[in-house]
Design a protein around this motif. Structure first.
Motif, PDB file in Angstrom:
ATOM      1  N   ALA A  32       0.824  -1.206   0.000  1.00 18.15           N
ATOM      2  CA  ALA A  32       0.000   0.000   0.000  1.00 18.15           C
ATOM      3  C   ALA A  32       0.862   1.262   0.000  1.00 18.15           C
ATOM      4  N   SER A  33       1.918   1.292   0.824  1.00 19.75           N
ATOM      5  CA  SER A  33       2.757   2.490   0.859  1.00 19.75           C
ATOM      6  C   SER A  33       3.536   2.633  -0.441  1.00 19.75           C
ATOM      7  N   ALA A  34       3.961   1.518  -1.021  1.00 21.74           N
ATOM      8  CA  ALA A  34       4.664   1.579  -2.308  1.00 21.74           C
ATOM      9  C   ALA A  34       3.715   2.046  -3.412  1.00 21.74           C
ATOM     10  N   ALA A  35       2.470   1.575  -3.375  1.00 21.26           N
ATOM     11  CA  ALA A  35       1.478   2.021  -4.354  1.00 21.26           C
ATOM     12  C   ALA A  35       1.266   3.531  -4.244  1.00 21.26           C
ATOM     13  N   ALA A  36       1.153   4.019  -3.012  1.00 15.91           N
ATOM     14  CA  ALA A  36       0.991   5.461  -2.813  1.00 15.91           C
ATOM     15  C   ALA A  36       2.218   6.206  -3.330  1.00 15.91           C
ATOM     16  N   ALA A  37       3.411   5.674  -3.077  1.00 12.19           N
ATOM     17  CA  ALA A  37       4.634   6.334  -3.533  1.00 12.19           C
ATOM     18  C   ALA A  37       4.693   6.402  -5.053  1.00 12.19           C
ATOM     19  N   VAL A  38       4.285   5.343  -5.726  1.00 12.54           N
ATOM     20  CA  VAL A  38       4.293   5.327  -7.189  1.00 12.54           C
ATOM     21  C   VAL A  38       3.313   6.370  -7.727  1.00 12.54           C
ATOM     22  N   VAL A  39       2.130   6.463  -7.132  1.00 14.20           N
ATOM     23  CA  VAL A  39       1.144   7.452  -7.580  1.00 14.20           C
ATOM     24  C   VAL A  39       1.647   8.870  -7.308  1.00 14.20           C
ATOM     25  N   VAL A  40       2.214   9.096  -6.134  1.00 13.71           N
ATOM     26  CA  VAL A  40       2.753  10.421  -5.797  1.00 13.71           C
ATOM     27  C   VAL A  40       3.891  10.787  -6.750  1.00 13.71           C
ATOM     28  N   ALA A  41       4.791   9.840  -7.009  1.00 16.11           N
ATOM     29  CA  ALA A  41       5.917  10.103  -7.911  1.00 16.11           C
ATOM     30  C   ALA A  41       5.441  10.384  -9.334  1.00 16.11           C
ATOM     31  N   SER A  42       4.317   9.798  -9.721  1.00 12.87           N
ATOM     32  CA  SER A  42       3.793  10.077 -11.062  1.00 12.87           C
ATOM     33  C   SER A  42       3.230  11.492 -11.149  1.00 12.87           C
ATOM     34  N   ALA A  43       2.666  11.981 -10.044  1.00 16.95           N
ATOM     35  CA  ALA A  43       2.088  13.324 -10.023  1.00 16.95           C
ATOM     36  C   ALA A  43       3.140  14.403  -9.776  1.00 16.95           C
ATOM     37  N   GLN A 137      -8.060  19.648   8.248  1.00 14.90           N
ATOM     38  CA  GLN A 137      -7.721  20.387   9.468  1.00 14.90           C
ATOM     39  C   GLN A 137      -6.910  19.513  10.428  1.00 14.90           C
ATOM     40  N   ASP A 138      -7.210  18.216  10.457  1.00 17.21           N
ATOM     41  CA  ASP A 138      -6.470  17.300  11.333  1.00 17.21           C
ATOM     42  C   ASP A 138      -5.122  16.899  10.735  1.00 17.21           C
ATOM     43  N   VAL A 139      -5.127  16.566   9.444  1.00 14.52           N
ATOM     44  CA  VAL A 139      -3.928  16.045   8.787  1.00 14.52           C
ATOM     45  C   VAL A 139      -2.959  17.170   8.445  1.00 14.52           C
ATOM     46  N   GLY A 140      -3.487  18.288   7.922  1.00 15.39           N
ATOM     47  CA  GLY A 140      -2.663  19.450   7.612  1.00 15.39           C
ATOM     48  C   GLY A 140      -1.805  19.335   6.371  1.00 15.39           C
ATOM     49  N   SER A 141      -2.027  18.299   5.561  1.00 14.84           N
ATOM     50  CA  SER A 141      -1.229  18.123   4.352  1.00 14.84           C
ATOM     51  C   SER A 141      -2.097  17.546   3.247  1.00 14.84           C
ATOM     52  N   ALA A 142      -2.302  18.327   2.209  1.00 12.23           N
ATOM     53  CA  ALA A 142      -3.049  17.830   1.053  1.00 12.23           C
ATOM     54  C   ALA A 142      -2.289  16.698   0.388  1.00 12.23           C
ATOM     55  N   ASP A 143      -0.961  16.787   0.363  1.00 12.53           N
ATOM     56  CA  ASP A 143      -0.153  15.730  -0.254  1.00 12.53           C
ATOM     57  C   ASP A 143      -0.382  14.389   0.435  1.00 12.53           C
ATOM     58  N   LEU A 144      -0.399  14.397   1.751  1.00 11.43           N
ATOM     59  CA  LEU A 144      -0.589  13.158   2.494  1.00 11.43           C
ATOM     60  C   LEU A 144      -2.032  12.668   2.375  1.00 11.43           C
ATOM     61  N   LEU A 145      -2.978  13.558   2.547  1.00  7.95           N
ATOM     62  CA  LEU A 145      -4.392  13.188   2.501  1.00  7.95           C
ATOM     63  C   LEU A 145      -4.784  12.655   1.126  1.00  7.95           C
ATOM     64  N   CYS A 146      -4.202  13.194   0.088  1.00  3.60           N
ATOM     65  CA  CYS A 146      -4.579  12.834  -1.287  1.00  3.60           C
ATOM     66  C   CYS A 146      -3.530  11.968  -1.982  1.00  3.60           C
ATOM     67  N   ARG A 147      -2.790  11.183  -1.219  1.00  8.34           N
ATOM     68  CA  ARG A 147      -1.668  10.439  -1.786  1.00  8.34           C
ATOM     69  C   ARG A 147      -2.074   9.396  -2.814  1.00  8.34           C
ATOM     70  N   LEU A 148      -3.303   8.932  -2.795  1.00  7.20           N
ATOM     71  CA  LEU A 148      -3.754   7.987  -3.821  1.00  7.20           C
ATOM     72  C   LEU A 148      -4.863   8.579  -4.682  1.00  7.20           C
ATOM     73  N   CYS A 149      -4.928   9.888  -4.735  1.00  8.50           N
ATOM     74  CA  CYS A 149      -5.983  10.550  -5.512  1.00  8.50           C
ATOM     75  C   CYS A 149      -5.665  10.597  -7.000  1.00  8.50           C
ATOM     76  N   ASP A 150      -6.710  10.524  -7.777  1.00  8.29           N
ATOM     77  CA  ASP A 150      -6.642  10.837  -9.201  1.00  8.29           C
ATOM     78  C   ASP A 150      -6.946  12.329  -9.270  1.00  8.29           C
TER      79      ASP A 150
END
Length: 178
Positions: A32-43, A137-150
Motif C-alpha cells: 500500500a505504501s509503495a502504491a501510494a509512492a508510485v502514484v505520488v511520484a507520477s504526479a 484540518q487534522d492532517v494538515g497536508s493535502a499531499d498526504l491526505l490525497c496520496r492515492l488521488c486521481d
C-alpha cells in the motif's frame, strides 16, 4: 443517531480502503505504501526520498527502504541532484503501474457508486467534500491526505475540497502574518 452514523462511516471507510488497496495491490503487486509512492511520484516527478516519504506518511529511513525496494523491482530509479540529494523518478514500468493503480482505484470506486442515483452521488460528493475539509484540518497536508488521488478526476468540473482547504489555510496565515 450520531453514534450509528459514525459507526456506519467507520465501517464503510475501512471497507472502501481495504477494497481499493486490495484491488490495486492485486493488479500491480506492491504494498500500500509503495502504491501510494508510485502514484505520488507520477504526479510529482523528481521528489527527494525524504519528500516522497513525507507525502506518503513514512519516516526518512522507512522511505529510503521503500525506495530501495521499488528500485530493486525496477519501479523507480534514483537520479543524483545537488550534494547528496537524489531525485526519485519513475521508470516506464513505474509509470504503467501508476496508471494501472489509478484506473483500478477509479473503476472499483465507481462500481460502488453504481447503487446510488445521480442525485445521491452529487449529495454524497458534497458531504464528502465537507468531511475532507474537516480531515484536512487534522492532517494538515493535502499531499498526504490525497496520496492515492486521481487529481485530474477530482478537479474536473469542480474544486478539490482538500486543495481549497489548503489554499484557505495559507491565505489565513498570510492574512495573520504567520
Amino acid at each position: 443517531m450520531h453514534e450509528r452514523t459514525a459507526n456506519l462511516l467507520g465501517a464503510a471507510a475501512l471497507a472502501v480502503s481495504d477494497r481499493m488497496l486490495a484491488d490495486a495491490q492485486r493488479k500491480v503487486g506492491i504494498s500500500a505504501s509503495a502504491a501510494a509512492a508510485v502514484v505520488v511520484a507520477s504526479a510529482s516527478p523528481g521528489l527527494s526520498v525524504s519528500e516522497l516519504g513525507r507525502r506518503v506518511g513514512l519516516s526518512q529511513s522507512a522511505a529510503a527502504r521503500m525506495v530501495d525496494s521499488l528500485e530493486q523491482g525496477r519501479w523507480v530509479h534514483r537520479r543524483p541532484r545537488r550534494g547528496r540529494e537524489v531525485a526519485v523518478e519513475l521508470t516506464a514500468k513505474g509509470r504503467r503501474a501508476a496508471d494501472t493503480l489509478l484506473a483500478t482505484r477509479g473503476s472499483g470506486l465507481s462500481g460502488l457508486l453504481d447503487v446510488l442515483t445521480s442525485g445521491e452521488q452529487e449529495q454524497l460528493a458534497d458531504l464528502l467534500g465537507k468531511l475532507l475539509t474537516r480531515l484536512y484540518q487534522d492532517v494538515g497536508s493535502a499531499d498526504l491526505l490525497c496520496r492515492l488521488c486521481d487529481r485530474a478526476g477530482c478537479t474536473r468540473g469542480a474544486v478539490c475540497p482538500v486543495g481549497q482547504a489548503e489554499r484557505d489555510r495559507a491565505q489565513g496565515e498570510r492574512d495573520h502574518g504567520g
